[in-house]
Write an enzyme that holds these catalytic residues in place. Structure first.
Site, PDB file in Angstrom:
ATOM      1  CB  SER A 146      -0.879   0.026   1.251  1.00  0.00           C
ATOM      2  OG  SER A 146      -1.557   1.269   1.346  1.00  0.00           O
ATOM      3  CE1 TYR A 160      -3.864  -2.227   4.945  1.00  0.00           C
ATOM      4  CE2 TYR A 160      -3.280   0.059   4.497  1.00  0.00           C
ATOM      5  CZ  TYR A 160      -3.665  -1.195   4.049  1.00  0.00           C
ATOM      6  OH  TYR A 160      -3.849  -1.407   2.706  1.00  0.00           O
TER       7      TYR A 160
END
Ligand code: NAP
Length: 251
Positions: A146, A160
């Site tokens: 990501s 995350y």
């Protein structure tokens, strides 16, 4: 690059980016195993769409963070589709949006378990099957990381972001360890992409709210991430190993 039939495992293939990847790889001739956790009907639908491209599809329910599940996935794929030649580590979770100091330990643990341990366990099984060191014929791994890995995701989900930075470190290390044995390992770092993940984290409009901070002024479509994954999986990327490819509209 591997000759002959290509058998690729796509984790999180039931929805969103993983479903787009499964379909795109099917169009390029891969037989595809579609890993999913809960969305049985969605996984069956993706499998039908994959088969419509003239290749084989195998939906497999598992939790990627559970070693026995990962072993069952790879054993089943080996039996039903043939020797694994590719893995797309795509299954991922964020937990709810929120301040770091208010993030419960069990949420952090689940995100690290799925995003990091899950990708490690799947990679280990795939590399045991693909590495020439163990009698395999080589292959490819693509990790779906990501943009958060470098942006840090403040006020949203720093845990995350940390998990995805770990995924990119895994990419670099495995690329170096297994490049000599015929396996390329690369990452794709998506930016905001239109999937159900944002509703799951608590804000379905999030990708559009992010759009002003994205140089192309819009969120991405899952197919735009799938195109990058498919290129990295292909022979066109034969000299690309250990790369972390940002696909985030410039963000
Ligand atoms: P999504 O729409 O929420 O889909 C997640 C997929 O992962 C589903 O197929 C889900 O299965 C599966 N999954 C989740 N936990 C699992 C587990 N423990 N075991 C097995 N499968 C599991 O997510 P997405 O937006 O497509 O995201 C895919 C990947 O891209 C993730 O790694 C995510 O972090 C990354 N990413 C997404 C964005 C974005 O904006 N969407 C941006 C950057 C990176 P079920 O359908 O059965 O629940």
């Amino acid at each position: 690059m591997t000759q002959g039939q290509r058998v690729t495992v796509v984790t999180g293939g039931s929805r969103g980016i993983g479903a787009a990847v499964a379909l795109r790889l099917a169009r390029e001739g891969h037989h595809v195993a579609i890993g999913y956790e809960r969305s049985h009907d969605a996984a069956e639908q993706v499998a039908r769409e994959v088969r419509a491209e003239g290749v084989r599809a195998l939906p497999v329910q598992l939790d990627t963070s559970v070693e026995a599940d990962v072993d069952r996935l790879f054993d089943t794929v080996g039996d039903r589709l043939g020797a694994v030649t590719g893995l797309v580590n795509n299954a991922g979770v964020t937990g709810p949006l929120g301040r770091f100091t208010e993030t419960p330990t069990d949420v952090m643990r689940r995100v690290l378990d799925v995003n990091v341990l899950g990708a490690l366990l799947c990679s280990r099984r795939a590399l045991l099957a693909m590495s020439r060191e163990y009698g395999g014929e080589g292959g490819c791994v693509v990790n779906v990381s990501s943009a958060a890995a470098t942006l840090g995701a403040p006020d949203e989900y720093v845990h995350y972001a940390a998990s995805k930075a770990a995924v990119d470190a895994m990419t670099v290390g495995l690329a170096k360890e297994f490049g000599p044995w015929g396996v390329r390992v690369n990452s794709v770092q998506p930016g905001a992409v239109l999937t159900e993940m944002h509703a799951t984290m608590g804000d379905p409009e999030r990708p559009w709210k992010k759009a002003t901070a994205i140089p192309v002024r819009r969120p991405g479509e899952p197919e735009e991430i799938a195109a990058a994954v498919a290129w990295l999986m292909s022979g066109e990327a034969s000299f690309t190993n250990g790369a972390v490819l940002r696909v985030a509209g410039g963000a």
